[in-house]
Design a protein around this motif. Structure first.
Motif, short mmCIF file in Angstrom:
data_model
loop_
_atom_site.label_atom_id
_atom_site.label_comp_id
_atom_site.label_asym_id
_atom_site.label_seq_id
_atom_site.Cartn_x
_atom_site.Cartn_y
_atom_site.Cartn_z
N HIS A 160 0.83 -1.21 0.00
CA HIS A 160 0.00 0.00 0.00
C HIS A 160 0.86 1.26 0.00
O HIS A 160 0.50 2.26 -0.63
CB HIS A 160 -0.95 0.01 1.19
CG HIS A 160 -2.26 -0.64 0.88
ND1 HIS A 160 -3.17 -0.08 0.02
CD2 HIS A 160 -2.80 -1.82 1.28
CE1 HIS A 160 -4.22 -0.88 -0.09
NE2 HIS A 160 -4.02 -1.95 0.65
N SER A 161 2.00 1.20 0.70
CA SER A 161 2.87 2.38 0.74
C SER A 161 3.61 2.60 -0.57
O SER A 161 3.94 3.72 -0.92
CB SER A 161 3.90 2.25 1.87
OG SER A 161 3.26 2.40 3.11
N LEU A 162 3.89 1.50 -1.29
CA LEU A 162 4.76 1.61 -2.46
C LEU A 162 4.02 1.65 -3.79
O LEU A 162 4.48 2.30 -4.73
CB LEU A 162 5.76 0.45 -2.47
CG LEU A 162 6.76 0.40 -1.31
CD1 LEU A 162 7.50 -0.91 -1.31
CD2 LEU A 162 7.74 1.56 -1.39
N CYS A 163 2.90 0.94 -3.90
CA CYS A 163 2.24 0.84 -5.20
C CYS A 163 1.21 1.96 -5.36
O CYS A 163 0.44 2.23 -4.44
CB CYS A 163 1.51 -0.49 -5.33
SG CYS A 163 2.56 -1.91 -5.11
N SER B 134 -0.36 6.71 1.47
CA SER B 134 -0.97 5.42 1.79
C SER B 134 -0.41 4.77 3.05
O SER B 134 -0.75 3.65 3.37
CB SER B 134 -0.83 4.48 0.60
OG SER B 134 -1.49 5.03 -0.51
N ASP B 135 0.48 5.49 3.77
CA ASP B 135 0.89 4.98 5.08
C ASP B 135 -0.28 5.09 6.06
O ASP B 135 -0.31 4.43 7.08
CB ASP B 135 2.07 5.79 5.63
CG ASP B 135 3.33 5.57 4.82
OD1 ASP B 135 3.40 4.57 4.11
OD2 ASP B 135 4.24 6.42 4.92
N LYS C 286 3.37 8.86 -2.51
CA LYS C 286 3.39 8.49 -3.92
C LYS C 286 2.96 9.70 -4.74
O LYS C 286 1.98 10.37 -4.41
CB LYS C 286 2.44 7.32 -4.17
CG LYS C 286 2.94 6.01 -3.58
CD LYS C 286 1.92 4.92 -3.69
CE LYS C 286 0.86 5.06 -2.62
NZ LYS C 286 -0.20 4.07 -2.74
N THR D 198 6.23 7.71 3.38
CA THR D 198 6.31 7.47 1.95
C THR D 198 5.13 8.17 1.28
O THR D 198 3.99 8.00 1.70
CB THR D 198 6.24 5.96 1.63
OG1 THR D 198 7.27 5.30 2.35
CG2 THR D 198 6.42 5.71 0.15
N ILE E 63 7.75 8.17 -4.03
CA ILE E 63 7.68 7.16 -5.08
C ILE E 63 6.97 7.86 -6.24
O ILE E 63 5.81 8.23 -6.10
CB ILE E 63 6.87 5.94 -4.61
CG1 ILE E 63 7.52 5.28 -3.41
CG2 ILE E 63 6.65 4.97 -5.76
CD1 ILE E 63 8.61 4.31 -3.72
N LEU F 2 8.36 2.71 -11.08
CA LEU F 2 8.33 3.51 -9.86
C LEU F 2 9.74 3.96 -9.55
O LEU F 2 10.64 3.14 -9.40
CB LEU F 2 7.80 2.67 -8.69
CG LEU F 2 6.43 2.02 -8.86
CD1 LEU F 2 6.13 1.14 -7.67
CD2 LEU F 2 5.36 3.07 -9.00
#
Lengths: 87, 253
Positions: free
Chosen positions: A61-64, B131-132, B118, B116, B178, B204
């Motif tokens: 969830h944090s990366l995508c 999204s954290d 995005k 993080t 990201i 990414l």
């Protein structure tokens, strides 16, 4: 003001996935994909309530990007996801 | 240094200004490193340029055909000078390469990030995903960031630079971005924070940075991405971490 505000903020913790030595480069595409597939492999093997699986979910969830997650979820439902999710 | 200057109540230059030639004021260690490297190399560049042009002009002046009719017969070869002007530039290039690679790899390092974010480039706006954290409805916090059109500008806002939803970040925290593109290649650039990273669809890219002081930092898309490439600016607002938590709380509702 800020002290009382931060006290009531306890439901949010400033925390994110750490550095992963498998993906030391600028390109993090595989990091996201690996965590996504690992999560679904993990819950297939251990069940959705297995706590260590949650780490993979947090990570992907944090990366995508959300758009990617939505697309892959759809592919999984249709059975067209381009990777094996068997453990 | 930044703190020393701010004691005099000066204003930091965190946005591009008309006909600007120099750098904006730094707000991140990475950008401080870039400016220092630029200035150090620039100093030696000027010294070397003076030396080279002095040699060229003095040779052209003292050994022209009027002053020295037969110089062409004798000034044809010199092993020692050939060795000097081949080997010394090689050493100069090595001397430039070391600090430059050091900085490059330091800036590539992602040091235990706190957060993080995005960043997705679209034609022609940016969207941000935190999204954290999840909202009360269990969804991730995300929003789009559009430029404020000229007709809607309020007094004090920058034309072609201000946006409706800024990227909010906590100050003094290592932040991992990201970045990716949704349609074509964009480039996420904020000079004061030393950021410039291509947003490639299907890939990414990550970059790490740290804002050293609270402030509002302006940048622009830096990869030609279509007709409105010039109208998708970037605004990053660094606030204290308690204030950031207050903001993320309000954004999650």
């Amino acid at each position: 003001m800020s002290e009382s505000a931060s006290a009531e903020q306890s439901r949010f913790v400033l925390q994110t996935v750490g550095f992963d030595a498998r993906f030391p480069n600028t390109n993090q595409t595989r990091n996201c994909f690996q965590n996504y597939t690992d999560y679904f492999r993990c819950i297939t093997a251990k069940g959705e309530d297995f706590a260590p699986c949650k780490q993979f979910k947090k990570a992907y969830h944090s990366l995508c990007p959300n758009e990617w997650i939505a697309k892959w979820d759809e592919q999984r439902e249709n059975g067209t996801f381009p990777a094996s999710l068997e453990p | 240094m930044a703190l020393f200057i701010s004691n005099f109540n000066s204003i930091f230059n965190d946005a591009a200004e008309p006909w600007q030639l120099g750098f904006q004021d730094t707000a991140a260690p990475g950008f401080t490193g870039l400016v220092t490297l630029h200035n150090t190399i620039g100093f030696y560049l000027i010294v070397i340029s003076f030396a080279v042009f002095w040699v060229i002009f003095s040779i052209a002046y003292y050994y022209n055909s009027n002053n020295h009719p037969i110089a062409l017969k004798y000034l044809t070869h010199g092993t020692v000078i050939e060795l000097i002007w081949t080997i010394s530039p090689a050493f100069i290039l090595i001397a430039i390469a070391f600090p430059s690679f050091r900085l490059l790899y330091l800036m590539d390092e992602v040091i235990s990030p706190t957060l993080t974010i995005k960043v997705v480039g679209h034609q022609w706006y940016w969207s941000y995903e935190y999204s954290d954290f999840v909202t009360d409805q269990g969804e991730s916090i995300d929003f789009d960031s559009y430029m404020i059109p000229e007709s809607d500008l309020e007094l004090g806002q920058f034309r072609l630079l201000d946006v409706d939803n800024k990227l909010i970040i906590p100050v003094d925290c290592h932040i991992r971005l990201i970045v990716t593109g949704a349609d074509v290649i964009h480039s996420y650039a904020v000079p004061s924070l030393g950021l410039k990273l291509d947003c490639v669809p299907g890939r990414l890219n990550q970059v790490s940075f740290l804002a050293e002081r609270p402030g509002t930092f302006y940048g622009q898309c830096s990869e030609i991405c279509g007709v409105w490439h010039g109208f998708m600016p970037i605004v990053v607002e660094a606030v204290s971490s308690p204030d950031f938590l207050v903001w993320i709380d309000s954004a999650s509702q």
